[in-house]
Design a protein around this motif. Sequence first.
Motif, mmCIF file in Angstrom:
data_model
loop_
_atom_site.group_PDB
_atom_site.id
_atom_site.type_symbol
_atom_site.label_atom_id
_atom_site.label_comp_id
_atom_site.label_asym_id
_atom_site.label_seq_id
_atom_site.Cartn_x
_atom_site.Cartn_y
_atom_site.Cartn_z
ATOM 1 N N PHE A 224 45.961 42.374 44.113
ATOM 2 C CA PHE A 224 45.315 42.432 46.189
ATOM 3 C C PHE A 224 45.083 40.847 46.172
ATOM 4 C CE2 PHE A 224 43.827 46.328 43.597
ATOM 5 C CZ PHE A 224 43.161 47.055 44.341
ATOM 6 N N GLU A 225 45.302 41.180 47.911
ATOM 7 C CA GLU A 225 44.993 39.429 48.072
ATOM 8 C C GLU A 225 44.905 39.758 50.028
ATOM 9 O OE1 GLU A 225 44.070 36.987 47.981
ATOM 10 O OE2 GLU A 225 44.504 35.347 48.216
ATOM 11 N N PHE A 226 44.545 39.355 50.714
ATOM 12 C CA PHE A 226 44.678 39.089 51.629
ATOM 13 C C PHE A 226 46.307 38.845 52.535
ATOM 14 C CE2 PHE A 226 41.111 37.004 50.407
ATOM 15 C CZ PHE A 226 39.894 37.801 50.885
ATOM 16 N N HIS A 279 38.113 38.490 41.374
ATOM 17 C CA HIS A 279 38.176 40.154 40.419
ATOM 18 C C HIS A 279 36.911 39.580 38.995
ATOM 19 C CE1 HIS A 279 40.297 42.854 38.207
ATOM 20 N NE2 HIS A 279 39.017 43.338 38.801
ATOM 21 N N LEU A 280 35.995 40.613 39.219
ATOM 22 C CA LEU A 280 34.780 40.503 38.229
ATOM 23 C C LEU A 280 35.045 41.352 36.785
ATOM 24 C CD1 LEU A 280 32.138 40.645 40.459
ATOM 25 C CD2 LEU A 280 32.758 38.292 39.161
ATOM 26 N N GLY A 281 36.485 41.886 36.811
ATOM 27 C CA GLY A 281 37.025 42.611 35.540
ATOM 28 C C GLY A 281 36.217 44.503 36.236
ATOM 29 N N SER A 282 37.223 45.225 35.867
ATOM 30 C CA SER A 282 37.197 46.649 35.776
ATOM 31 C C SER A 282 37.449 46.826 37.491
ATOM 32 C CB SER A 282 35.737 47.155 35.291
ATOM 33 O OG SER A 282 35.669 46.939 33.260
ATOM 34 N N GLY A 283 37.677 46.724 38.275
ATOM 35 C CA GLY A 283 38.152 46.972 39.416
ATOM 36 C C GLY A 283 37.348 46.445 40.399
ATOM 37 N N LYS A 284 35.947 45.437 40.212
ATOM 38 C CA LYS A 284 34.698 45.274 41.073
ATOM 39 C C LYS A 284 35.486 43.529 41.661
ATOM 40 C CE LYS A 284 31.267 47.835 39.014
ATOM 41 N NZ LYS A 284 29.831 47.721 38.349
ATOM 42 N N MET A 285 36.179 43.689 42.695
ATOM 43 C CA MET A 285 36.422 41.967 43.407
ATOM 44 C C MET A 285 34.498 41.825 44.470
ATOM 45 S SD MET A 285 39.765 42.558 43.675
ATOM 46 C CE MET A 285 39.863 44.546 44.427
ATOM 47 N N CYS A 286 34.289 40.695 45.376
ATOM 48 C CA CYS A 286 33.641 39.782 46.263
ATOM 49 C C CYS A 286 34.730 39.260 46.662
ATOM 50 C CB CYS A 286 32.705 38.637 45.056
ATOM 51 S SG CYS A 286 31.452 39.661 44.715
ATOM 52 N N VAL A 287 34.816 39.551 47.966
ATOM 53 C CA VAL A 287 36.032 38.942 48.951
ATOM 54 C C VAL A 287 34.600 37.701 49.835
ATOM 55 C CG1 VAL A 287 36.677 39.611 51.100
ATOM 56 C CG2 VAL A 287 36.912 40.496 49.453
ATOM 57 N N PHE A 288 34.969 36.743 50.196
ATOM 58 C CA PHE A 288 34.258 35.955 50.500
ATOM 59 C C PHE A 288 34.781 35.255 51.847
ATOM 60 C CE2 PHE A 288 33.110 35.668 46.158
ATOM 61 C CZ PHE A 288 31.302 34.874 46.613
ATOM 62 N N ARG A 289 33.832 35.075 53.031
ATOM 63 C CA ARG A 289 34.594 34.749 54.662
ATOM 64 C C ARG A 289 34.105 34.207 54.730
ATOM 65 N NH1 ARG A 289 39.230 38.144 55.857
ATOM 66 N NH2 ARG A 289 39.932 40.447 54.690
ATOM 67 N N PHE A 290 34.988 33.591 55.826
ATOM 68 C CA PHE A 290 34.269 31.813 56.064
ATOM 69 C C PHE A 290 34.327 31.797 57.621
ATOM 70 C CE2 PHE A 290 35.563 30.979 52.034
ATOM 71 C CZ PHE A 290 33.981 30.575 50.863
ATOM 72 N N PHE A 291 33.255 31.301 58.180
ATOM 73 C CA PHE A 291 32.430 31.767 59.492
ATOM 74 C C PHE A 291 32.326 30.544 60.125
ATOM 75 C CE2 PHE A 291 33.592 36.081 58.335
ATOM 76 C CZ PHE A 291 34.324 36.267 58.863
ATOM 77 N N GLN A 292 32.772 29.856 61.520
ATOM 78 C CA GLN A 292 32.019 28.982 62.451
ATOM 79 C C GLN A 292 31.378 29.926 64.164
ATOM 80 O OE1 GLN A 292 31.375 25.697 61.993
ATOM 81 N NE2 GLN A 292 33.012 25.292 59.994
ATOM 82 N N THR A 308 31.767 40.186 50.417
ATOM 83 C CA THR A 308 31.962 41.890 50.248
ATOM 84 C C THR A 308 31.910 42.556 48.934
ATOM 85 O OG1 THR A 308 31.595 41.860 52.398
ATOM 86 C CG2 THR A 308 32.108 44.045 51.831
ATOM 87 N N ALA A 309 31.589 43.330 48.456
ATOM 88 C CA ALA A 309 31.631 43.366 46.658
ATOM 89 C C ALA A 309 32.358 44.982 47.481
ATOM 90 C CB ALA A 309 30.091 43.683 46.178
ATOM 91 N N VAL A 310 33.665 45.630 47.013
ATOM 92 C CA VAL A 310 34.146 46.134 47.021
ATOM 93 C C VAL A 310 34.879 46.429 45.018
ATOM 94 C CG1 VAL A 310 35.489 45.717 49.267
ATOM 95 C CG2 VAL A 310 36.427 44.991 46.844
ATOM 96 N N GLU A 311 34.490 48.189 45.014
ATOM 97 C CA GLU A 311 35.439 48.777 43.679
ATOM 98 C C GLU A 311 36.292 49.548 43.895
ATOM 99 O OE1 GLU A 311 32.300 49.597 41.008
ATOM 100 O OE2 GLU A 311 31.020 50.007 43.189
#
Length: 342
Positions: A224-226, A279-292, A308-311
């Motif tokens: 998984f990536e952008f 990736h935190l493990g077991s399919g749990k991920m946190c997406v970090f997005r940065f904005f001005q 944003t947390a996604v599983e």
Amino acid sequence: MASSSAPAQVRSCVILATNDYSSHTYTFHHIDAAPFFSRPDPDTQAMDDGINLPPASARGYYLEFHLLLRGCERDAGVKVVSTDAERRTVIYNVARRAVRGGPMMHAPKDSPVSLAVGDGMFVFERRPASGHRRFEALRYDPLREDWFWYGIPMPPYVRDPGYRRSSITALTPAAGGRIWTTTEGVGTYSFDTRRRSWRKEGDWALPFLGQAEHVPGRGDGLSFEFLAVECNGYTSPNGPLCAVDLATATADSPPVVRGVWEEFKPPGEWTPSTPSLVHLGSGKMCVFRFFQTDRTGGSRNRRVVVITAVEVSAHDGEIKMVKHRSKSIRFQEHLGHITWIL
């Protein structure tokens, strides 16, 4: 040696490294991940505002930070490894919040990238060039009861007469203890961390930019990536989250993108910068997005970090994703910038 059969490390927190302008140091902040997975919400525009950045748990002067996930039986647990231009190493134990000195690297690295695979951490130069021990691995030696750096082979293309020093644009861990890398103008190679050998996968490029996260499943699992997108004539990693099935790659064609998701849709006036995925493990991920928040850079402009947390789960090519409600971090300007997310 790297092992693909050991259970995946499950992490309870994300580490943010910020550069403190006032003291010219970096500070580590532990973000508890559990609250981010408490509220499934498919609305990509909804966001809870104002999470405070936790106090710093450690401080350091080092320039590069790497994540070491599993370690070994005698020194297990998640660690942040810091290195600098003088080849020095510092190891930060996340659970104990303890800092200790580490071994000297064999050679300085020019803008390194790193991946944790199995019981070790692998550091590559972003722009590979021929040279002794430019790629290295950090592993625990049970006989000497400590961590040591080991040189690993450079990719074979650096010895080609026509090779001109180019950048690694994408990399990901994969099944079987392999690491896949795409180098601009060269193609995609994979490195077997157990046999310490390289293999060319194809002349094509992986369909994402940056460092992907591998989520094991049946077969090889997914990375998984952008999604790489064209923006103003430049290739940007600011696209939506995507899933790539490495098992579908052939010598003639890149791996297939199995899914694309927009987990957060910002207001139209916000300007994005390069996102990060943990990736935190077991399919749990946190997406970090940065904005001005102000495109003109005016007095009302402020920095916003949205998490944003996604599983995700992947079985036989079918992907299910559960998105949780996005949250923003209240970030004080005097603290500098978040420079690393681990």
